[in-house]
Motif scaffolding. Structure first.
Motif, PDB file in Angstrom:
ATOM      1  N   MET A   1       0.818  -1.186   0.000  1.00 44.40           N
ATOM      2  CA  MET A   1       0.000   0.000   0.000  1.00 44.40           C
ATOM      3  C   MET A   1       0.867   1.256   0.000  1.00 44.40           C
ATOM      4  N   ARG A   2       1.974   1.213   0.754  1.00 42.63           N
ATOM      5  CA  ARG A   2       2.868   2.359   0.845  1.00 42.63           C
ATOM      6  C   ARG A   2       3.477   2.677  -0.514  1.00 42.63           C
ATOM      7  N   GLY A   3       3.802   1.646  -1.294  1.00 41.13           N
ATOM      8  CA  GLY A   3       4.382   1.846  -2.621  1.00 41.13           C
ATOM      9  C   GLY A   3       3.412   2.521  -3.574  1.00 41.13           C
ATOM     10  N   ILE A   4       2.142   2.148  -3.493  1.00 43.89           N
ATOM     11  CA  ILE A   4       1.120   2.763  -4.345  1.00 43.89           C
ATOM     12  C   ILE A   4       0.950   4.228  -3.974  1.00 43.89           C
ATOM     13  N   LYS A   5       0.952   4.512  -2.682  1.00 40.44           N
ATOM     14  CA  LYS A   5       0.796   5.895  -2.222  1.00 40.44           C
ATOM     15  C   LYS A   5       1.963   6.755  -2.713  1.00 40.44           C
ATOM     16  N   ARG A   6       3.180   6.231  -2.627  1.00 38.08           N
ATOM     17  CA  ARG A   6       4.344   6.966  -3.119  1.00 38.08           C
ATOM     18  C   ARG A   6       4.252   7.207  -4.619  1.00 38.08           C
ATOM     19  N   ALA A   7       3.798   6.209  -5.356  1.00 36.42           N
ATOM     20  CA  ALA A   7       3.675   6.343  -6.803  1.00 36.42           C
ATOM     21  C   ALA A   7       2.640   7.412  -7.158  1.00 36.42           C
ATOM     22  N   VAL A   8       1.534   7.434  -6.428  1.00 30.74           N
ATOM     23  CA  VAL A   8       0.494   8.440  -6.690  1.00 30.74           C
ATOM     24  C   VAL A   8       1.019   9.835  -6.375  1.00 30.74           C
ATOM     25  N   VAL A   9       1.731   9.984  -5.267  1.00 32.66           N
ATOM     26  CA  VAL A   9       2.297  11.287  -4.902  1.00 32.66           C
ATOM     27  C   VAL A   9       3.312  11.728  -5.954  1.00 32.66           C
ATOM     28  N   LEU A  10       4.181  10.817  -6.381  1.00 38.25           N
ATOM     29  CA  LEU A  10       5.175  11.140  -7.390  1.00 38.25           C
ATOM     30  C   LEU A  10       4.514  11.545  -8.704  1.00 38.25           C
ATOM     31  N   LEU A  11       3.512  10.809  -9.118  1.00 31.77           N
ATOM     32  CA  LEU A  11       2.790  11.123 -10.350  1.00 31.77           C
ATOM     33  C   LEU A  11       2.102  12.488 -10.240  1.00 31.77           C
ATOM     34  N   THR A  12       1.508  12.771  -9.099  1.00 31.29           N
ATOM     35  CA  THR A  12       0.846  14.057  -8.895  1.00 31.29           C
ATOM     36  C   THR A  12       1.849  15.202  -8.965  1.00 31.29           C
ATOM     37  N   VAL A  13       3.000  15.031  -8.326  1.00 32.19           N
ATOM     38  CA  VAL A  13       4.041  16.070  -8.357  1.00 32.19           C
ATOM     39  C   VAL A  13       4.536  16.281  -9.785  1.00 32.19           C
ATOM     40  N   LEU A  14       4.727  15.222 -10.527  1.00 33.95           N
ATOM     41  CA  LEU A  14       5.172  15.349 -11.914  1.00 33.95           C
ATOM     42  C   LEU A  14       4.144  16.066 -12.778  1.00 33.95           C
ATOM     43  N   VAL A  15       2.876  15.749 -12.601  1.00 36.77           N
ATOM     44  CA  VAL A  15       1.819  16.412 -13.376  1.00 36.77           C
ATOM     45  C   VAL A  15       1.774  17.898 -13.038  1.00 36.77           C
ATOM     46  N   VAL A  16       1.841  18.231 -11.764  1.00 41.95           N
ATOM     47  CA  VAL A  16       1.830  19.642 -11.362  1.00 41.95           C
ATOM     48  C   VAL A  16       3.044  20.365 -11.937  1.00 41.95           C
ATOM     49  N   ALA A  17       4.206  19.741 -11.890  1.00 42.66           N
ATOM     50  CA  ALA A  17       5.414  20.358 -12.443  1.00 42.66           C
ATOM     51  C   ALA A  17       5.278  20.594 -13.943  1.00 42.66           C
ATOM     52  N   LEU A  18       4.716  19.633 -14.661  1.00 41.84           N
ATOM     53  CA  LEU A  18       4.513  19.794 -16.106  1.00 41.84           C
ATOM     54  C   LEU A  18       3.514  20.903 -16.407  1.00 41.84           C
ATOM     55  N   VAL A  19       2.468  21.017 -15.612  1.00 38.33           N
ATOM     56  CA  VAL A  19       1.481  22.081 -15.806  1.00 38.33           C
ATOM     57  C   VAL A  19       2.128  23.444 -15.560  1.00 38.33           C
ATOM     58  N   VAL A  20       2.934  23.553 -14.527  1.00 38.77           N
ATOM     59  CA  VAL A  20       3.615  24.815 -14.231  1.00 38.77           C
ATOM     60  C   VAL A  20       4.577  25.173 -15.367  1.00 38.77           C
ATOM     61  N   ILE A  21       5.325  24.209 -15.864  1.00 41.97           N
ATOM     62  CA  ILE A  21       6.253  24.465 -16.968  1.00 41.97           C
ATOM     63  C   ILE A  21       5.490  24.903 -18.212  1.00 41.97           C
ATOM     64  N   ALA A  22       4.388  24.231 -18.512  1.00 41.20           N
ATOM     65  CA  ALA A  22       3.583  24.620 -19.667  1.00 41.20           C
ATOM     66  C   ALA A  22       3.025  26.031 -19.494  1.00 41.20           C
TER      67      ALA A  22
END
Length: 80
Positions: A1-22
């Protein structure tokens, strides 16, 4: 469960970073801001918006802490 939570957080951070860059890349028009007689030089729109976002992210939690501490002080000793 902890691995899934980390993956979701990482994916969310990456999406936010891409939106900010765009957003930054799309808003490169230079503007000058004037407030109370003070004016800035020509700066991209994205700079003003990101600075406002950061200031809001700092002030919001501080106001929340202030309200919470005042509410805590005004609560009678017998009630929680």
């Amino acid at each position: 469960m902890r691995g899934i939570k980390r993956a979701v957080v990482l994916l969310t951070v990456l999406v936010v970073a891409l939106v900010v860059i765009a957003f930054v890349l799309e808003n490169q028009q230079g503007v000058s801001l004037s407030f109370l007689g003070l004016a800035t030089g020509q700066v991209p729109v994205s700079v003003f918006v990101i600075v406002a976002l950061i200031v809001g992210m700092l002030i919001g939690p501080l106001l929340g802490i202030l309200v919470r501490s005042r509410r805590h002080k005004s609560t009678p000793a017998g009630r929680a």
